[in-house]
Design a protein around this motif. Structure first.
Motif, mmCIF file in Angstrom:
data_model
loop_
_atom_site.group_PDB
_atom_site.id
_atom_site.type_symbol
_atom_site.label_atom_id
_atom_site.label_comp_id
_atom_site.label_asym_id
_atom_site.label_seq_id
_atom_site.Cartn_x
_atom_site.Cartn_y
_atom_site.Cartn_z
ATOM 1 N N LEU A 14 0.882 -1.206 -0.202
ATOM 2 C CA LEU A 14 0.166 0.039 -0.122
ATOM 3 C C LEU A 14 0.953 1.061 0.025
ATOM 4 O O LEU A 14 1.884 1.079 0.625
ATOM 5 N N LEU A 15 0.490 2.172 -0.768
ATOM 6 C CA LEU A 15 1.332 3.298 -0.904
ATOM 7 C C LEU A 15 0.415 4.636 -0.187
ATOM 8 O O LEU A 15 -0.625 4.913 -0.932
ATOM 9 N N ILE A 16 0.789 5.170 0.616
ATOM 10 C CA ILE A 16 0.220 6.410 1.143
ATOM 11 C C ILE A 16 1.047 7.463 0.985
ATOM 12 O O ILE A 16 2.221 7.754 1.388
ATOM 13 N N ALA A 17 0.502 8.826 0.655
ATOM 14 C CA ALA A 17 1.313 9.962 0.065
ATOM 15 C C ALA A 17 0.953 11.054 0.969
ATOM 16 O O ALA A 17 -0.386 11.453 1.167
ATOM 17 N N ALA A 18 2.006 11.813 1.135
ATOM 18 C CA ALA A 18 1.805 13.197 1.966
ATOM 19 C C ALA A 18 1.477 13.982 0.799
ATOM 20 O O ALA A 18 1.888 14.044 -0.507
ATOM 21 N N GLU A 19 0.833 15.346 1.030
ATOM 22 C CA GLU A 19 0.814 16.212 -0.297
ATOM 23 C C GLU A 19 1.748 16.713 -0.760
ATOM 24 O O GLU A 19 1.922 17.201 -2.012
ATOM 25 N N SER A 20 3.192 16.571 -0.161
ATOM 26 C CA SER A 20 4.261 17.182 -0.647
ATOM 27 C C SER A 20 5.065 16.022 -1.367
ATOM 28 O O SER A 20 6.066 16.200 -1.954
ATOM 29 N N ALA A 21 4.498 14.931 -1.561
ATOM 30 C CA ALA A 21 5.237 13.547 -2.160
ATOM 31 C C ALA A 21 5.379 14.173 -3.716
ATOM 32 O O ALA A 21 4.477 14.599 -4.283
ATOM 33 N N ARG A 22 6.542 13.644 -4.262
ATOM 34 C CA ARG A 22 6.811 13.685 -5.686
ATOM 35 C C ARG A 22 7.367 12.373 -5.871
ATOM 36 O O ARG A 22 8.389 12.064 -5.580
ATOM 37 N N PHE A 23 6.789 11.816 -7.125
ATOM 38 C CA PHE A 23 7.377 10.536 -7.596
ATOM 39 C C PHE A 23 8.142 10.666 -9.119
ATOM 40 O O PHE A 23 7.488 11.439 -9.803
ATOM 41 N N GLY A 24 9.014 9.753 -9.369
ATOM 42 C CA GLY A 24 9.537 10.097 -10.565
ATOM 43 C C GLY A 24 10.554 8.903 -10.841
ATOM 44 O O GLY A 24 11.031 8.159 -9.841
#
Ligand code: CAA
Length: 258
Positions: A119-129
């Motif tokens: 499961l992947l939970i993100a904060a609003e600041s998360a950036r994926f690449g």
């Protein structure tokens, strides 16, 4: 066991692992990945731990494999030492549910590590690449495959070919993450989800996880057959008797396999 690149906090029935190389945005060097692998194997074998959260810090989940360490790597060494294969994939072998809680950057191997979790939970600041193209390489910890399965060809090609970062909102929209929360709530929310999972029968969580993972390995019909056999098998367990009995008797279940 003492670790120097990760921090482990056990809060039975859950465990929290913090990746801890803040000076280099948690770049994933060999030492960190070996510690993480060992730690996950130990937690997976520990019956008091029923769900695991992996997180970084407020700026970075992880900025990828350690480029300084990779710089001198040649084919011969990578082959002999099984670079990546040797110590990156323990998380995929865990039967215990693992949650990635991502704030800040999750790039390259960081994004790949997060995608290996259940499961992947993100904060609003998360950036994926997946910015490996900028280094003259490609993702090497399953990114080209897991990202494509998670978000489809269009987004995966976009991210892998341009190396651009995708924010939390876009990541949720395209199915990479299951929830987005405020930064200050990230770890608490992930631990709350972990505790919720830990409150169910261990048998039930394991067969649910196994069945969902089958969807990535088989055809639809084979996956459905697999699911059906797990369902039939579940009818033999004490915990399904307890779960159904508790529902019908309007009481809380007392799981045998916790
Ligand atoms: N490996 C090694 N060191 C890294 C690193 C990495 N992946 N990412 C950041 N660092 C280091 C920087 O070199 C810098 O070190 P110094 O202070 O000694 O100069 C320090 O961390 C801070 O980084 P920045 O000054 O660059 O910080 P920033 O805030 O300006 O930028 C960033 C942050 C966007 C994450 C940027 O550091 C960056 O782009 N990092 C590289 C991301 C990347 O290319 N990841 C893919 C790696 S390859 C891979 O992962 C292969 C695979 O599939 C397994």
């Amino acid at each position: 066991m003492n670790y120097s690149n990760i921090l482990l906090e056990k809060q039975e029935p859950v465990a929290l692992i913090r990746l801890n190389r803040p000076k280099v945005h948690n770049a994933l060097n060999n030492a960190l990945m070996s510690e993480l692998s060992e730690c996950l194997a130990a937690l997976d074998a520990d019956d008091t731990v029923r769900a695991i959260v992996i997180t970084g810090n407020e700026k970075a989940f992880a900025a990828g494999a350690d480029i300084a360490e990779m710089r001198s790597l040649d084919f011969s060494q990578a082959y002999r030492e099984e670079f990546i294969t040797a110590n990156w994939e323990q998380v995929t072998r865990c039967r215990t549910p693992v949650i990635a809680a991502v704030a800040g950057v999750a790039l390259g191997g960081g994004c790949e590590l997060a995608m290996m979790c259940d499961l992947l939970i993100a904060a609003e600041s998360a950036r994926f690449g997946q910015p490996e193209v900028k280094l003259g390489i490609l993702p090497g910890a399953g990114g080209s495959q897991r990202l494509t399965r998670a978000v489809g060809k269009a987004k995966a090609m976009d991210l892998c070919l341009t190396g651009r970062m995708m924010g939390a909102e876009e990541a949720e929209r395209c199915g990479l993450v299951s929830r987005v929360v405020a930064d200050e709530q990230l770890v608490e929310e992930a631990l709350a989800v972990a505790r919720e999972i830990a409150g169910y029968s261990a048998m039930a969580t394991m067969i649910n996880k196994e069945a969902v993972n089958q969807a990535f390995e088989t055809t639809l019909q084979a996956g459905i057959d697999y699911e059906r056999r797990l369902l039939w098998a579940s009818f033999t367990t004490e915990d399904r008797q307890e779960g159904m009995g508790a529902f019908l008797e309007k009481r809380a279940p007392a799981w045998k396999h916790r």
